[in-house]
Write an enzyme that holds these catalytic residues in place. Structure first.
Site, PDB file in Angstrom:
ATOM      1  N   GLU A  35      -9.496 -11.929  35.138  1.00 43.81           N
ATOM      2  CA  GLU A  35     -10.566 -12.615  34.401  1.00 43.81           C
ATOM      3  C   GLU A  35     -11.720 -13.001  35.329  1.00 43.81           C
ATOM      4  O   GLU A  35     -12.882 -12.890  34.972  1.00 43.81           O
ATOM      5  CB  GLU A  35     -10.023 -13.869  33.708  1.00 43.81           C
ATOM      6  N   CYS A 201     -22.109   0.293  15.254  1.00 45.19           N
ATOM      7  CA  CYS A 201     -21.729  -0.413  14.022  1.00 45.19           C
ATOM      8  C   CYS A 201     -20.944   0.491  13.070  1.00 45.19           C
ATOM      9  O   CYS A 201     -20.093   0.014  12.317  1.00 45.19           O
ATOM     10  CB  CYS A 201     -22.977  -0.958  13.317  1.00 45.19           C
TER      11      CYS A 201
HETATM   12  S1  SF4 Z   1     -20.184  -6.989  14.944  1.00 47.26           S
HETATM   13 FE1  SF4 Z   1     -21.903  -6.367  13.673  1.00 47.26          FE
HETATM   14  S2  SF4 Z   1     -23.476  -5.802  15.151  1.00 47.26           S
HETATM   15 FE2  SF4 Z   1     -21.565  -5.824  16.261  1.00 47.26          FE
HETATM   16  S3  SF4 Z   1     -20.869  -3.684  16.149  1.00 47.26           S
HETATM   17 FE3  SF4 Z   1     -19.928  -4.824  14.456  1.00 47.26          FE
HETATM   18  S4  SF4 Z   1     -21.286  -4.436  12.760  1.00 47.26           S
HETATM   19 FE4  SF4 Z   1     -22.421  -3.935  14.579  1.00 47.26          FE
END
Ligand code: SF4
Length: 357
Positions: A35, A201
């Site tokens: 860590e 995403c």
């Molecule tokens: S948390 Fe939201 S911004 Fe991040 S990868 Fe997932 S969908 Fe995309």
């Protein structure tokens, strides 16, 4: 269970990083070391350092008993050397105050030098299965995007808001390694999917409820740190050569590059020849040779280093304590900061590490 926890635990099974060397056991020492090394440093850079460190110092006791010089030498090149100094100090405190046993609660772990709340929580989760929330840089990014929280996460108000979300999102039931899997999944999602630039995403298990994705705000969240131009500082390193050996001095423990080995440093207006004679007790053969400057960036300022090469008369005697004459190739094995390593490689060493000048 929260949407985030259930999605991440399920996702981690097939998509998490299961190969990392520190994931193979529940040894709090191994987890702590990983860590600390992973702070501000990429996984691929950390792995060889981690492996070497564990070979030389396999347990808290061996680290606590080692000279700080040996610890810094193993850390050399990884940067942010206060991490190594704190690691060494914390190992000694564990030996003295906890009978060599790593403390088992987040609040006790957090009392050790160099361990903040999130790191303490990660150790408590992975080593002791405790239900604690983490909030490192990657996780702040995920929560800022998922919950649509704007404002710079370094601000206390925003940070507190993110901690609330981190606590709320924890799996309620932490049987069957749920808390460990969830915490590791958060880390892995931040490192591999919800990345700083161009997050993936389309592969994210949180996409259906992510505010940043739904509102096309991924490039605006988390809010960037308000920009401030970094001040530029200048300094001079004296590369003093005597019979192919270079003079290095151990720096004070506090301040930049604390307890690391560096060439003597002077301010830009100081006369190098005069300094050598009056402060170091060294006679040099001729005026200094100016070598190309080297730029180095710290968090709070930029540093331009002007190296000056000076050949020393052979019978000079160094008067300063904590000084060594060392072959440049051997100096690479010592605890030296990254820019000094670069200076040595550029000016003294060819690929097969023989002295050039
Ligand atoms: S948390 Fe939201 S911004 Fe991040 S990868 Fe997932 S969908 Fe995309």
């Amino acid at each position: 269970m929260s949407f985030i926890a259930s999605r991440l635990i399920h996702w981690h099974h097939n998509h998490g990083r299961h190969h990392l060397p520190w994931k193979r056991n529940r040894d709090p020492y191994a987890i702590w070391l990983s860590e600390i090394m992973l702070q501000q440093t990429q996984v691929n850079t950390v792995i060889p350092y981690y492996t070497r460190f564990m070979q030389v110092f396999p347990a808290i006791a061996s680290l606590a008993q080692a000279p700080l010089d040996d610890v810094l030498a193993l850390w050399s090149g990884l940067g942010y050397y206060s991490r190594a100094r704190n690691l060494h100090l914390a190992a000694q405190k564990i030996e003295q105050n906890h009978h060599g046993q790593f403390p088992a609660t987040r609040t006790d772990i957090q009392q050790l030098p160099g361990i903040g709340r999130s790191t303490a929580a990660a150790i408590a989760v992975f080593a002791f299965g405790q239900r604690e929330a983490i909030l490192d840089g990657n996780v702040k990014r995920i929560f800022a995007r998922f919950f649509g929280i704007s404002g710079y996460p370094g601000e206390m108000k925003i940070q507190n808001h993110l901690w609330e979300k981190a606590e709320e999102s924890l799996p309620i039931d932490h049987s069957n390694d749920a808390i460990e899997t969830y915490t590791q999944a958060l880390m892995d999602l931040g490192a591999t999917v919800c990345t700083r630039h161009t997050p993936r995403c389309e592969s994210c298990p949180l996409r259906s409820q992510c505010v940043a994705f739904q509102e096309q705000l991924t490039d605006q969240l988390p809010t960037a740190k308000p920009r401030k131009a970094l001040p530029q500082k200048e300094t001079v390193f004296l590369l003093l050569l005597q019979q192919q050996k270079l003079l290095l001095q151990k720096r004070a423990t506090s301040g930049i590059w604390g307890a690391l080995w560096c060439p003597p440093e002077i301010a830009t207006g100081v006369d190098a020849t005069d300094y050598c004679q009056h402060h170091l007790g060294i006679q040099v053969k001729q005026q200094p040779i100016e070598l190309p400057a080297l730029d180095h960036q710290f968090t709070h300022f930029k540093l331009r280093i002007h190296p000056r090469l000076l050949h020393v008369v052979s019978d000079s005697r160094i008067t300063e304590p904590e000084s060594i004459w060392i072959n440049p190739a051997d100096a690479l094995e010592q605890g030296i900061p990254a820019p000094v390593r670069k200076l040595l490689k550029q000016n003294f060493l060819s690929d097969n590490q023989t002295t050039r000048i």
